[in-house]
Design an enzyme around this catalytic site. Structure first.
Site, PDB file in Angstrom:
ATOM      1  N   HIS A 128     -16.340  -7.038 -15.698  1.00  0.00           N
ATOM      2  CA  HIS A 128     -17.260  -7.409 -16.774  1.00  0.00           C
ATOM      3  C   HIS A 128     -18.257  -6.274 -16.972  1.00  0.00           C
ATOM      4  CE1 HIS A 128     -19.519  -9.977 -19.449  1.00  0.00           C
ATOM      5  NE2 HIS A 128     -20.614  -9.540 -18.845  1.00  0.00           N
ATOM      6  N   VAL A 163     -17.767 -19.012 -17.066  1.00  0.00           N
ATOM      7  CA  VAL A 163     -17.623 -17.742 -17.785  1.00  0.00           C
ATOM      8  C   VAL A 163     -18.419 -16.671 -17.041  1.00  0.00           C
ATOM      9  CG1 VAL A 163     -18.054 -16.521 -19.962  1.00  0.00           C
ATOM     10  CG2 VAL A 163     -17.286 -18.912 -19.998  1.00  0.00           C
TER      11      VAL A 163
HETATM   12  C1  GAR Z   1     -14.226  -3.221 -20.900  1.00  0.00           C
HETATM   13  O1  GAR Z   1     -15.504  -2.646 -21.004  1.00  0.00           O
HETATM   14  C2  GAR Z   1     -14.310  -4.519 -20.130  1.00  0.00           C
HETATM   15  O2  GAR Z   1     -15.290  -4.553 -19.141  1.00  0.00           O
HETATM   16  C3  GAR Z   1     -14.662  -5.473 -21.229  1.00  0.00           C
HETATM   17  O3  GAR Z   1     -13.871  -5.076 -22.302  1.00  0.00           O
HETATM   18  C4  GAR Z   1     -13.699  -3.665 -22.252  1.00  0.00           C
HETATM   19  C5  GAR Z   1     -12.226  -3.369 -22.428  1.00  0.00           C
HETATM   20  O4  GAR Z   1     -12.026  -2.029 -22.720  1.00  0.00           O
HETATM   21  N1  GAR Z   1     -14.387  -6.826 -20.820  1.00  0.00           N
HETATM   22  C6  GAR Z   1     -15.098  -7.854 -21.249  1.00  0.00           C
HETATM   23  O5  GAR Z   1     -16.033  -7.763 -22.006  1.00  0.00           O
HETATM   24  C7  GAR Z   1     -14.635  -9.184 -20.691  1.00  0.00           C
HETATM   25  N2  GAR Z   1     -15.606 -10.189 -20.957  1.00  0.00           N
HETATM   26  P1  GAR Z   1     -10.583  -1.383 -22.666  1.00  0.00           P
HETATM   27  O6  GAR Z   1      -9.657  -2.234 -23.530  1.00  0.00           O
HETATM   28  O7  GAR Z   1     -10.784  -0.003 -23.234  1.00  0.00           O
HETATM   29  O8  GAR Z   1     -10.158  -1.373 -21.223  1.00  0.00           O
END
Ligand code: GAR
Length: 217
Positions: A128, A163
Site C-alpha cells: 500500500h 481495507v
Molecule cells: C502502487 O503504488 C501500489 O502501492 C498501489 O498501486 C500502485 C500500482 O502501481 N496500490 C494501491 O493503491 C492498493 N490500494 P503499478 O501498477 O505501477 O505497480
C-alpha cells in the site's frame, strides 16, 4: 467465522515458494519483482500473473518474462454481490491450478470479500502506498498531501477482512517535498516500493514466521 491464519511453508532457493502476483494497472511493481528474481536465486518464484482485465498494461511484463498471465474480467452477472463472488471463484480456481503458495497484490485495485480472504489468510499480502495505518484506501497520496504530511512511504501487510488493516510486515519511508503534487509523491513512493516489496517477499519465503511472532505475542 474468521479463517485460520496460515503462513506459507519455509522455502529454499532450490525449492522456491510459488507466488502469484495480482495487478490491475501498469505493473511497475510486478516488473520490480520479476527483475529481482532474475538477479540471483531467490526463495520465491513468480508462477502466475493475474489481472482483473485483459487490458492491464502489466500483463506485458509477464509475457516478456515468459510467465503465464491471465486477465479475468468481472463476469456478466447483474447482481453485484454474486458477480464479485463469482469473479473471486474464477481467480481462486486459477491460483489453485498453479499451486500458488503466496499471493502478492501489486496494484490490484479490488477489495476481496471475507469469503476469499478466509481461504488465503496468512498467504495473501499487499503493498500500500502510505505508512499504514495512515491513509488507507484508494487515494493515499491525495490524502497524505491534503493532511500536510512531511513523511510518507509504503507498507507491505497481510490482507485481512478490512481495507488496508491487516498486520504490517515491512515499511519504507520517503520524504514529502514542498510543492509535491500527487504524481511526484507517487513516483517517489513507487521507487521505495520497488526496493521493498521484492525483498520482503523473499524474506517471507525464507522465514515466514519472522514477521509474525513479534506481533502475534
Ligand atoms: C502502487 O503504488 C501500489 O502501492 C498501489 O498501486 C500502485 C500500482 O502501481 N496500490 C494501491 O493503491 C492498493 N490500494 P503499478 O501498477 O505501477 O505497480
Amino acid at each position: 467465522m474468521e479463517g485460520l491464519f496460515t503462513l506459507p511453508r519455509k522455502a529454499s532457493t532450490s525449492d522456491p515458494l510459488r507466488i502469484a502476483v495480482l495487478i490491475s494497472g501498469g505493473g511497475s511493481g510486478l516488473a520490480s519483482i520479476l527483475a529481482y528474481e532474475l538477479l540471483e536465486p531467490r526463495f520465491f518464484h513468480t508462477v502466475l500473473v493475474l489481472a482483473d482485465s485483459h487490458e492491464a498494461g502489466g500483463l506485458g511484463h509477464a509475457r516478456k518474462a515468459g510467465i503465464d498471465s491471465i486477465g479475468i474480467p468481472l463476469p456478466r452477472i447483474a447482481n453485484k454481490k454474486e458477480q464479485r463472488l463469482k469473479h473471486e471463484d474464477l481467480v481462486h480456481e486459477q491460483l489453485k491450478k498453479y499451486n500458488t503458495e503466496l499471493i502478492a497484490l501489486a496494484g490490484y485495485m479490488r477489495i476481496f470479500t471475507p469469503v476469499f480472504v478466509e481461504k488465503w489468510k496468512g498467504r495473501l499480502i499487499n503493498i500500500h502506498p502510505s505508512l499504514l495505518p495512515k491513509y488507507p484506501g484508494a487515494h493515499a497520496h491525495r490524502d497524505a498531501l491534503a493532511d500536510g504530511a512531511v513523511i510518507s512511504g509504503c507498507t507491505v501487510h497481510f490482507v485481512d477482512e478490512g481495507v488496508d488493516t491487516g498486520r504490517i510486515i515491512t515499511q519504507s519511508e520517503v520524504p514529502v517535498l514542498t510543492g509535491d503534487n500527487i504524481g511526484d509523491l507517487q513516483n517517489r513512493v513507487k521507487a521505495a516500493e520497488h526496493a521493498l516489496y521484492p525483498r520482503t517477499i523473499d524474506a517471507i519465503a525464507k522465514n515466514p514466521g519472522l514477521f509474525i511472532d513479534r506481533q502475534d505475542g
